[in-house]
Design an enzyme around this catalytic site. Sequence first.
Site, PDB file in Angstrom:
ATOM      1  N   ARG A 104       0.846  -1.175   0.000  1.00  0.00           N
ATOM      2  CA  ARG A 104       0.000   0.000   0.000  1.00  0.00           C
ATOM      3  C   ARG A 104       0.887   1.231   0.000  1.00  0.00           C
ATOM      4  O   ARG A 104       1.692   1.409   0.907  1.00  0.00           O
ATOM      5  CB  ARG A 104      -0.815  -0.030   1.294  1.00  0.00           C
ATOM      6  CG  ARG A 104      -2.231   0.280   1.106  1.00  0.00           C
ATOM      7  CD  ARG A 104      -3.055   0.015   2.329  1.00  0.00           C
ATOM      8  NE  ARG A 104      -2.595   0.579   3.572  1.00  0.00           N
ATOM      9  CZ  ARG A 104      -3.400   0.976   4.544  1.00  0.00           C
ATOM     10  NH1 ARG A 104      -4.702   0.873   4.374  1.00  0.00           N
ATOM     11  NH2 ARG A 104      -2.945   1.438   5.674  1.00  0.00           N
ATOM     12  N   THR A 108      -0.830   7.553  -0.929  1.00  0.00           N
ATOM     13  CA  THR A 108      -2.145   7.470  -1.601  1.00  0.00           C
ATOM     14  C   THR A 108      -3.020   6.360  -1.019  1.00  0.00           C
ATOM     15  O   THR A 108      -4.213   6.332  -1.261  1.00  0.00           O
ATOM     16  CB  THR A 108      -1.948   7.156  -3.099  1.00  0.00           C
ATOM     17  OG1 THR A 108      -1.347   5.839  -3.189  1.00  0.00           O
ATOM     18  CG2 THR A 108      -1.058   8.171  -3.780  1.00  0.00           C
ATOM     19  N   ASP A 200       0.019  -2.941  12.406  1.00  0.00           N
ATOM     20  CA  ASP A 200       0.541  -3.328  11.093  1.00  0.00           C
ATOM     21  C   ASP A 200       0.855  -4.816  11.097  1.00  0.00           C
ATOM     22  O   ASP A 200       1.806  -5.277  11.725  1.00  0.00           O
ATOM     23  CB  ASP A 200       1.794  -2.513  10.767  1.00  0.00           C
ATOM     24  CG  ASP A 200       2.231  -2.721   9.326  1.00  0.00           C
ATOM     25  OD1 ASP A 200       2.436  -3.886   8.927  1.00  0.00           O
ATOM     26  OD2 ASP A 200       2.341  -1.733   8.588  1.00  0.00           O
ATOM     27  N   ASP A 203       4.404  -5.958   9.740  1.00  0.00           N
ATOM     28  CA  ASP A 203       5.493  -5.608  10.665  1.00  0.00           C
ATOM     29  C   ASP A 203       5.464  -6.485  11.912  1.00  0.00           C
ATOM     30  O   ASP A 203       6.510  -6.912  12.400  1.00  0.00           O
ATOM     31  CB  ASP A 203       5.387  -4.130  11.070  1.00  0.00           C
ATOM     32  CG  ASP A 203       5.893  -3.204   9.974  1.00  0.00           C
ATOM     33  OD1 ASP A 203       6.590  -3.701   9.056  1.00  0.00           O
ATOM     34  OD2 ASP A 203       5.585  -2.011  10.026  1.00  0.00           O
TER      35      ASP A 203
HETATM   36  C1  PRP Z   1      -1.327  -4.405   4.570  1.00  0.00           C
HETATM   37  C2  PRP Z   1      -2.174  -5.652   4.751  1.00  0.00           C
HETATM   38  C3  PRP Z   1      -3.023  -5.659   3.518  1.00  0.00           C
HETATM   39  C4  PRP Z   1      -3.235  -4.190   3.266  1.00  0.00           C
HETATM   40  C5  PRP Z   1      -4.615  -3.818   3.701  1.00  0.00           C
HETATM   41  O1  PRP Z   1      -0.282  -4.648   3.715  1.00  0.00           O
HETATM   42  O2  PRP Z   1      -1.441  -6.817   4.918  1.00  0.00           O
HETATM   43  O3  PRP Z   1      -2.412  -6.270   2.398  1.00  0.00           O
HETATM   44  O4  PRP Z   1      -2.266  -3.485   4.042  1.00  0.00           O
HETATM   45  O5  PRP Z   1      -4.880  -2.505   3.437  1.00  0.00           O
HETATM   46  P1  PRP Z   1      -5.948  -2.024   2.357  1.00  0.00           P
HETATM   47  O6  PRP Z   1      -7.196  -2.838   2.588  1.00  0.00           O
HETATM   48  O7  PRP Z   1      -6.152  -0.573   2.711  1.00  0.00           O
HETATM   49  O8  PRP Z   1      -5.380  -2.204   1.003  1.00  0.00           O
HETATM   50  P2  PRP Z   1       0.905  -3.601   3.466  1.00  0.00           P
HETATM   51  O9  PRP Z   1       0.599  -2.717   2.318  1.00  0.00           O
HETATM   52  O10 PRP Z   1       1.231  -2.922   4.758  1.00  0.00           O
HETATM   53  O11 PRP Z   1       2.083  -4.521   2.979  1.00  0.00           O
HETATM   54  P3  PRP Z   1       2.879  -5.651   3.778  1.00  0.00           P
HETATM   55  O12 PRP Z   1       1.907  -6.799   4.038  1.00  0.00           O
HETATM   56  O13 PRP Z   1       3.955  -6.027   2.842  1.00  0.00           O
HETATM   57  O14 PRP Z   1       3.382  -5.057   5.065  1.00  0.00           O
HETATM   58  N1  URA Z   2      -2.622  -2.826   7.071  1.00  0.00           N
HETATM   59  C1  URA Z   2      -2.336  -3.298   8.294  1.00  0.00           C
HETATM   60  O1  URA Z   2      -1.388  -4.094   8.459  1.00  0.00           O
HETATM   61  N2  URA Z   2      -3.068  -2.873   9.320  1.00  0.00           N
HETATM   62  C2  URA Z   2      -4.103  -2.024   9.182  1.00  0.00           C
HETATM   63  O2  URA Z   2      -4.767  -1.690  10.185  1.00  0.00           O
HETATM   64  C3  URA Z   2      -4.390  -1.539   7.903  1.00  0.00           C
HETATM   65  C4  URA Z   2      -3.641  -1.969   6.849  1.00  0.00           C
END
Ligand code: PRP
Ligand code: URA
Length: 209
Positions: A104, A108, A200, A203
């Site tokens: 994400r 944006t 998160d 993380d």
């Molecule tokens: C997080 C999570 C989802 C997304 C959800 O991933 O694991 O994939 O955000 O958010 P959304 O519904 O608003 O799209 P992130 O982009 O943090 O990537 P990561 O899993 O690599 O940390």
């Molecule tokens: N991605 C995450 O990991 N946590 C949230 O709460 C939203 C997006």
Amino acid sequence: MGKVYVFDHPLIQHKLTYIRDKNTGTKEFRELIDEVASLMAFEITRDLPLQDVEVETPVGTAKSKLIAGKKLGLVPILRAGLGMVDGILKLIPAAKVGHVGLYRDPETLKPVEYYVKLPSDIEERELIVIDPMLATGGSAVEAIHSVKKRGANNIKLMCLVAAPEGVEEVQKAHPDVDIYLAAMDEKLNYKGYIVPGLGDAGDRLFGTK
Ligand code: PRP
Ligand code: URA
């Protein structure tokens, strides 16, 4: 319009409480996500078709059941979806696994795709797209779009925690996809995080940050 199922099994709800807890460390967080994924897989496979078989026991012949050869596929959204894969494979070891890599954009909040690798026969498989978090819904909408573009036509979405905004987005974009959750939370905050959520997920799973 896709249906939304929230699994209220006490074991799922109990473990989710520890997953949410900010004092739960990476090792325990990872173990709990794995366990909840297994429990959710147990619930999500409730409607798999069975076939009648006979099996010889040490005492006689039993009329029994086997799953009727349904082909399943798991598609975790990288990274956080990876944390749920092994837990599901413990129950469905024959499932094939594809990957969709999305992150994400922090400004944006729109998903950016960086990797896609899927089983070659996805059009024949029931796919479960997996991500612990359904926040704005952008990542799930894009991942489902990505697998549909490559031939998938029978898709379920499995997430741990969702915000109402994300559920609505998926329902609008993909009305054929049912959504399976452990919890529907209250809202998103200004940074697009689920409130109260669990923070998160990527993380916390991988110890980054
Ligand atoms: C997080 C999570 C989802 C997304 C959800 O991933 O694991 O994939 O955000 O958010 P959304 O519904 O608003 O799209 P992130 O982009 O943090 O990537 P990561 O899993 O690599 O940390
Ligand atoms: N991605 C995450 O990991 N946590 C949230 O709460 C939203 C997006």
